[in-house]
Design an enzyme around this catalytic site. Sequence first.
Site, short mmCIF file in Angstrom:
data_model
loop_
_atom_site.label_atom_id
_atom_site.label_comp_id
_atom_site.label_asym_id
_atom_site.label_seq_id
_atom_site.Cartn_x
_atom_site.Cartn_y
_atom_site.Cartn_z
N HIS A 179 23.17 -37.00 -18.87
CA HIS A 179 21.90 -37.42 -19.46
C HIS A 179 21.32 -38.61 -18.69
O HIS A 179 20.12 -38.66 -18.42
CB HIS A 179 22.10 -37.81 -20.93
CG HIS A 179 21.91 -36.68 -21.89
ND1 HIS A 179 22.75 -35.60 -21.92
CD2 HIS A 179 20.99 -36.48 -22.86
CE1 HIS A 179 22.35 -34.78 -22.89
NE2 HIS A 179 21.28 -35.28 -23.46
N ARG A 212 22.93 -43.28 -24.55
CA ARG A 212 24.24 -42.60 -24.56
C ARG A 212 25.35 -43.56 -24.97
O ARG A 212 26.34 -43.16 -25.56
CB ARG A 212 24.54 -42.02 -23.17
CG ARG A 212 23.45 -41.15 -22.60
CD ARG A 212 23.03 -40.06 -23.56
NE ARG A 212 24.03 -39.01 -23.66
CZ ARG A 212 24.05 -38.12 -24.65
NH1 ARG A 212 23.20 -38.18 -25.63
NH2 ARG A 212 24.97 -37.18 -24.66
N HIS A 218 29.32 -42.14 -24.43
CA HIS A 218 29.57 -42.56 -23.06
C HIS A 218 29.88 -44.04 -22.99
O HIS A 218 29.41 -44.83 -23.82
CB HIS A 218 28.36 -42.29 -22.17
CG HIS A 218 28.27 -40.89 -21.67
ND1 HIS A 218 29.13 -40.38 -20.72
CD2 HIS A 218 27.43 -39.89 -21.98
CE1 HIS A 218 28.82 -39.12 -20.48
NE2 HIS A 218 27.79 -38.79 -21.24
N ASP A 222 29.80 -45.09 -17.21
CA ASP A 222 29.36 -43.71 -17.03
C ASP A 222 27.86 -43.66 -16.74
O ASP A 222 27.39 -42.85 -15.94
CB ASP A 222 29.62 -42.88 -18.29
CG ASP A 222 31.07 -42.83 -18.71
OD1 ASP A 222 31.95 -43.00 -17.84
OD2 ASP A 222 31.32 -42.62 -19.91
#
Length: 266
Positions: A179, A212, A218, A222
Amino acid sequence: MIRHLTTFAGLALAAGLAACAATTASSPQLVDESLDAPLVNPIPTSLTGYLAQGVIDGAALLGPPPAPDSLTGQADRARYLETRALKDTPRWRQAIVDNDLWGGGALRQYSCKLGVSIDEKQTPTALRVLHRVELDVRTVGKPAKDHYDRARPMIGDDQPICVPREDWMKTNASYPSGHSMTGWTWSLILAELVPTKADDMLAIGKQIGESRIICGVHYASDIEAGRTLAGAMVARLHADPQFQADMKKARAEIARAKTAPRNCAT
């Protein structure tokens, strides 16, 4: 993120984007493991990305994620735990919106800030570019995910996350964030297409990545890895003649577009 599912076809996307819907579709969700979360109502597409498999070695470029006992690894974990307190706040609700990249979620926000509805009717090439590079995110990002196989932060606890907990989360790796990679790729491309809106485009991409973390799916590292890989991918895309031609056409489409998105937040 991928189990060999395709993303939305342009025509289906156009209907949702033109209306700038604020909510996601209610259809059953299927998992696309090249991304970070289920895509809503995916349907087949004949589109492909611009890049071939192996053009960018994401695993080598990024290197491994931080070890859990390193300072960065500990900071990752601390931020995950800290952001669980954001449940049910406005920022949490925004993270839920950002989870949906296509139908009424992230792409709607880009359209609203541009003041131009990115849709099949008036900006078909621009829409196709964004669609194709999202496919490239899968091609470039998934090998790195599979190589490092980092467990997601919420595995092993029952703390709140902004999306339903599902079994695929146990096997779909966390590093890098797909994402974050998609959002930053779109931001860089749209900033290039409309330089006067660069600040807004980049702010949305940054928000998508940070959502995220807020969502609990996440680690912060990340997200950074996703942005790094996105930058490398966009640089490589500029060596592709078809990408260059599509960008030229997309820029002209947006410049002459008349239809603004509806129902945008003020």
